[in-house]
Scaffold this active site. Structure first.
Site, PDB file in Angstrom:
ATOM      1  CG  HIS A 132      84.814  59.901  25.159  1.00  0.00           C
ATOM      2  ND1 HIS A 132      83.849  59.522  26.047  1.00  0.00           N
ATOM      3  CD2 HIS A 132      85.612  60.778  25.820  1.00  0.00           C
ATOM      4  CE1 HIS A 132      84.048  60.154  27.199  1.00  0.00           C
ATOM      5  NE2 HIS A 132      85.114  60.911  27.086  1.00  0.00           N
ATOM      6  CE  LYS A 559      90.122  71.449  24.813  1.00  0.00           C
ATOM      7  NZ  LYS A 559      89.692  72.751  25.370  1.00  0.00           N
TER       8      LYS A 559
END
Length: 892
Positions: A132, A559
């Site tokens: 990532h 999120k």
């Protein structure tokens, strides 16, 4: 508010900072040194309350573009060296985070070593490295930093020279000079091959030597040899979710390079043992099994005629070389002169090593067998096999659906699979799983997407045949939302023989792992897994395997619902899954998809594991490690030992220590958390998803667009071309908020929840009595301490063209104030981190170095967005992003 503690520096920071200052003066010039020192001292004075907020600006305004770039590099390097110094001084280490301490605590609780050993016999504890893109520093920079750490250890030991004869003090200075003269930014985008090689640096250089040493230590502390429960995983080369550059070829590349590295390590280790084990048959008895290995080796050298162990090791060496050639496709760097039969499995190699160890143990007091280099090599073979790290496969459920729809349509099974209801899909897929008949016709010209997925399946099957099933064990489904998402992967895996029907195939089959990511999906997880276990085609296979993994995602749930709701939702989902697994008779293995930032599940892994619900660990846990966290935790042998010890000790405690809360308290606390979560979710969703203009405000206020230009990963920053927040990956979402110092994903909504809750005494009680709530508050407190609403307000001015920007930022600022005040009230503090002086000192040391970088970044962003094309502006922005991330440490 109480007075802040004085900004303190440990001796290493002073020492390395002084060297850096000398290097800037010598190589950047007197002018740059004086500018840097002026800005630094002014910023420090401001944070000490000696000067006003405006005191720092004149120094920044006097910098030319060239000066700005050089200045940012200097501050970035100071932060990097400060990180190194803090890691060396043990700031990252936590009290009680060792296996020895965990065993002592368990013993005090009445839990003996036999219970620990029984747990470890069936345990799996695994950090999983991912690619990532949150590591902004080049590998060359990290290599120099690690070399400085090695030299500092020599300095600690009183050594004046290195093994090569270099003066240690001069060698440290040379490395700092090299850091100063090394380009911090990548000029080319990373490819998957680069990410594979970067991960291999840690796997080969750190995990391979460190893990066997840790086992040797734990064996002494346990009083017996434990099973090999600590292993290493990787996503790099197998994670296809949103990354079109991960293909069948990269999967073969990742597994092939890992195999070459670990086999090369074994070859070197056997060679070294051969040099050491000079035991003569004339001076020690030779067991028949060792004599047989020596005779089978083909080593007839007269000089070794009476040295059976060396002859036996010559045979092992020859077989390893043949294994290397067969797997890697070329001879090893130092091939054997003898002919050898390749090892079929790592177990065969281990068996020969154990034979040698047994022979050495049989004579005298057995001091030569099973310990030292030979013992570490046996342990390494158990842990790393011929594959080094287990590679996970991962893909999005939407891709699986499209690919399977094409396979079913072309094969004549179902003309339009995507039009079916969930019940109809499950019925069709269940019927398909009754046989092992593949769907894909080899002569058909498939779409690019389907052809790519089929190629991956066949590549994985080939790798497992060559390197063993432990090489690839899991196929993870991103955005798993229903039972059909799991069954689709079973059907796709069947195409390459990765899944076969019948209970007896359960142990060998690839494990299908759902990743539940959103708040709603986490809530549905128990029902989905209940139905999955109940399937006759699936349940018996899991029974044979003995365990099943479920992955829970911290990033997208945050999120989606904000920090508090995400954290509580993950806790509740884990808790609700426990009786499902108990009823199914399967061990539960949770895979925690954590990031570096608190908004993505970051923070103390030791505290996070201990805060898991009772019964959800039970010795089996996997955790992702990604981006800048990999370098921070595993960049050196010392830091790797500290962090692996913390992970294992926390897992032992979470699995075995008595539940600290009564059932009544647990129910009371859960009710409070439900109420807090509902309020926090409503506040978060109202701001992020329901406020007109918020998306444009976010994209204007933060450097989200500029972050996309950094060449820090092979994967695109969005899953689609949409600009919606829903489609943005969680990493750039969190990363960009960190750069702007608002750090909204780590706290927004909590202040509203705290303020609306009527029983403040109950929250204070939870902070003291609930490990979960205490960890939630600790992580949030760290984020609040690193955030700065004054700096964030300056970033918000970049969004002045967005209608309603002032009102939006006012809500952000007010939310921060409520979160800040609520946390202090609950924890009984007068300032943030009052009860954690070490972390407070660490953060306060960094703040004067971060603020000037933020102010420069804002100015450069203004110029860049106004259309200025000087390439130094874009370079300066990228450098400030790099420097701020380095200083904040866990920002992605």
């Amino acid at each position: 508010m109480g007075p802040p503690i004085q900004i303190s520096q440990n001796p290493d920071i002073r020492y390395l900072g002084r060297i850096l200052g000398d290097v800037i003066r010598a190589y950047g010039g007197e002018k740059l040194f004086r500018q840097t020192e002026y800005i630094r001292s002014a910023s420090v004075d401001r944070h000490r309350g000696i000067a006003g907020a405006e005191a720092i600006d004149p120094g920044l305004e006097a910098l030319s573009l060239d000066d700005t770039i050089a200045f940012v590099r200097g501050f970035m390097l100071f932060s990097m060296l400060a990180n190194l110094a803090e890691d060396r001084q043990g700031v990252a280490a936590e009290p009680g985070a060792t296996v020895a301490a965990a065993l002592a605590k368990l013993d005090a609780d009445g839990i003996d070593g036999e219970a620990v050993a029984k747990l470890l016999d069936a345990a799996l504890i695994a950090p999983v490295l991912t690619a990532h893109p949150t590591e902004v520093r080049r590998k060359s920079m990290l290599d120099h930093k690690n070399r400085i750490a090695e030299l500092m250890r020599l300095r600690d030991a009183g050594a004046e020279e290195t093994a090569e004869g270099d003066v240690v003090e001069e060698a440290i200075r040379r490395q700092v000079v090299l850091l100063w003269q090394t380009r911090p930014l990548r000029t080319e985008k990373l490819f998957v091959a680069d990410e594979i090689d970067n991960a291999l640096t840690y796997l080969q250089g750190v995990f391979l030597p460190v893990v066997p040493k840790l086992y040797a230590r734990w064996e002494k502390e346990l009083g017996q040899r434990p099973a090999s429960f600590l292993r290493v995983g990787s996503w790099i080369g197998g994670d296809r979710d949103g990354n079109p550059f991960v293909t069948a070829e990269t999967l073969r590349m990742a597994t092939g390079r890992n195999a070459a590295a670990v086999l090369g390590h074994y070859i070197d280790a056997v060679h070294a043992l051969g040099a050491e084990l000079s035991v003569s048959a004339a001076l020690a008895p030779v067991p028949p099994a060792v004599a047989a290995l020596a005779e089978a080796s083909g080593d007839e050298a007269p000089s070794r005629r009476d040295e059976p162990y060396r002859r036996a090791l010559s045979g092992l060496y020859a077989r390893l070389c043949a294994t290397y050639a067969g797997i890697v496709g070329k001879p090893p760097p130092r091939p054997s002169a003898l002919a050898g039969e390749p090892y079929a499995t790592p177990a065969d190699f281990r068996r020969d090593l154990v034979t040698i160890a047994g022979g050495l143990s049989a004579s005298g007091e057995g001091q030569l067998g099973g310990i030292g280099a030979l013992g570490r090599l046996i342990r390494a073979v158990e842990v790393f096999g011929f594959h080094l790290a287990t590679l996970d496969m991962r893909q999005n459920s939407a891709v699986h659906e499209r690919v399977l729809a094409e396979l079913l349509s072309v094969s004549g099974v179902c003309a339009d699979y995507r039009a079916l209801s969930e019940a109809e899909r499950v019925a069709l897929l269940t019927a398909e799983l009754a046989s092992d008949r593949p769907l894909a016709a080899p002569w058909h010209e498939w779409s690019e997407e389907t052809a790519g997925e089929l190629a991956i399946v066949h590549a994985a099957a080939d790798v497992r045949r060559r390197l063993g099933n432990d090489t690839i064990c899991q196929w993870i489904i991103s955005m798993a939302q229903d039972l059909s998402d799991l069954l689709e992967v079973h059907v796709l895996a069947r195409e390459g023989g990765l899944w076969r029907s019948g209970a007896e195939a359960g142990a060998a089959n690839l494990m299908v792992v759902p990743l539940f990511e959103t708040i709603d999906d986490l809530g549905r997880a128990p029902d989905i897994m209940t139905r999955y276990f109940a399937m006759p085609e699936i349940g018996p296979q899991i029974g044979v395997r003995g365990h099943q993994e479920v992955m829970i995602g911290y990033s997208d749930s945050n999120k989606d619902g904000g920090y508090l709701t995400s954290t509580w939702g993950l806790y509740k989902a884990s808790q609700a899954l426990t009786p499902v697994f108990e009823k199914a008779g399967s061990a539960m293995q949770l895979f925690h998809g954590r990031g570096g930032a608190v908004g993505r599940g970051g923070g103390s892994a030791f505290a996070a594991i201990r805060a898991q619900p009772a019964g959800t660990v039970q010795g089996r846990i996997r955790i992702t490690e990604q981006g800048e966290v990999i370098a921070a935790k595993f960049g050196t042998a010392d830091s790797a030992e500290t962090n692996l010890e913390a992970m294992v000790s926390a897992s032992l405690l979470a699995s075995l220590e008595p539940e600290p809360m009564s059932d009544a308290d647990a129910a009371r606390f859960a009710g409070a958390m439900d109420a807090l979560s509902d309020t926090a979710l409503a506040a978060y969703r109202a701001l992020v998803y329901d406020t007109s203009g918020f998306r444009d405000f976010f994209r204007a206020m933060t450097p989200i667009a500029e972050i996309a230009t950094l060449k820090i990963g092979s994967r695109p920053s969005s899953r689609t071309k949409s600009s919606a927040i829903e489609d943005l990956r969680a990493i750039p979402w969190v990363f960009s908020w960190a750069q702007s110092r608002a750090m909204l994903p780590g706290w927004y909504g909590t202040g509203e929840a705290f303020a609306a809750f009527g029983d403040q005494a109950l929250l204070a009680d939870m902070a003291q009595s609930s490990p979960f709530f205490a960890a939630l508050l600790d992580n949030m407190e760290m984020v609040l301490a690193k955030s700065d609403m004054g700096i964030a307000a300056r970033y918000a001015e970049l969004a002045s063209h967005v209608e309603g920007h002032e009102a939006i930022f006012a809500r952000v600022r007010d939310g921060w104030n409520r979160a800040h005040d609520g946390l202090l009230t609950i924890t009984g503090q007068t300032r943030l981190l009052e009860k954690n002086p070490a972390l407070e000192a660490s953060i306060r040391l960094r703040l004067p170095y971060i603020e000037p970088l933020n102010l420069l970044q804002i100015e450069l962003m203004k110029r860049h967005r106004a259309g200025e094309t000087d390439p130094r502006i874009a370079e300066g922005i990228q450098l400030t992003i790099n420097a701020i991330a380095t200083a904040l440490r866990n920002s992605g």
